[in-house]
Design an enzyme around this catalytic site. Sequence first.
Site, mmCIF file in Angstrom:
data_model
loop_
_atom_site.group_PDB
_atom_site.id
_atom_site.type_symbol
_atom_site.label_atom_id
_atom_site.label_comp_id
_atom_site.label_asym_id
_atom_site.label_seq_id
_atom_site.Cartn_x
_atom_site.Cartn_y
_atom_site.Cartn_z
ATOM 1 N N PRO A 107 50.761 40.499 36.694
ATOM 2 C CA PRO A 107 51.446 39.231 35.997
ATOM 3 C C PRO A 107 50.604 38.284 35.814
ATOM 4 O O PRO A 107 49.634 37.981 36.563
ATOM 5 C CB PRO A 107 52.629 39.002 36.962
ATOM 6 C CG PRO A 107 52.690 40.370 37.744
ATOM 7 C CD PRO A 107 51.145 40.735 37.645
ATOM 8 N N ASN A 109 50.474 34.946 35.898
ATOM 9 C CA ASN A 109 50.547 33.821 36.935
ATOM 10 C C ASN A 109 50.366 34.203 38.400
ATOM 11 O O ASN A 109 50.236 33.349 39.358
ATOM 12 C CB ASN A 109 51.673 32.854 36.995
ATOM 13 C CG ASN A 109 53.203 33.574 37.391
ATOM 14 O OD1 ASN A 109 53.166 34.820 37.562
ATOM 15 N ND2 ASN A 109 53.774 32.965 37.493
ATOM 16 N N CYS A 110 50.098 35.527 38.492
ATOM 17 C CA CYS A 110 49.802 35.800 39.975
ATOM 18 C C CYS A 110 48.037 35.596 40.152
ATOM 19 O O CYS A 110 47.393 35.958 39.394
ATOM 20 C CB CYS A 110 49.947 37.247 40.136
ATOM 21 S SG CYS A 110 51.981 37.514 40.191
ATOM 22 N N ILE A 111 47.761 35.463 41.505
ATOM 23 C CA ILE A 111 46.428 35.081 41.858
ATOM 24 C C ILE A 111 45.732 36.389 42.012
ATOM 25 O O ILE A 111 46.195 37.312 42.858
ATOM 26 C CB ILE A 111 46.382 34.245 42.990
ATOM 27 C CG1 ILE A 111 47.142 32.989 42.836
ATOM 28 C CG2 ILE A 111 44.790 33.818 43.461
ATOM 29 C CD1 ILE A 111 47.573 32.064 44.099
#
Length: 111
Positions: A107, A109-111
Amino acid sequence: MSTLTVGDRAIALDKDGFLVDLQDWSHEVAESLAAREDIALTTDHWEILELLRQFYAEYQLSPATRPLIKYTALKLGTEKGNSPHLNRLFNGTPAKLAAKLAGLPKPTNCI
């Protein structure tokens, strides 16, 4: 880049352990990826993985946590579409880990 060996196949993974080629995904690949995360996939896991693949087919992206929860609640009900349930299944990182096991891209916006 690393590889995941499934049967006699060497499957390319990116630096975060996601599939390089989404076409490489199969139930066996998901089981192997889950084993690397110390997860034994249950019916509850498979239900979410199939739902994620459905989401990806519909929207061409991997959902972040909030859209994942909303979509799960919409399709499976609020008893499964909630943070505690998804966090329990996917070690506290449901969007990222479930996408990885479902053979989808990380995804955005996942770090």
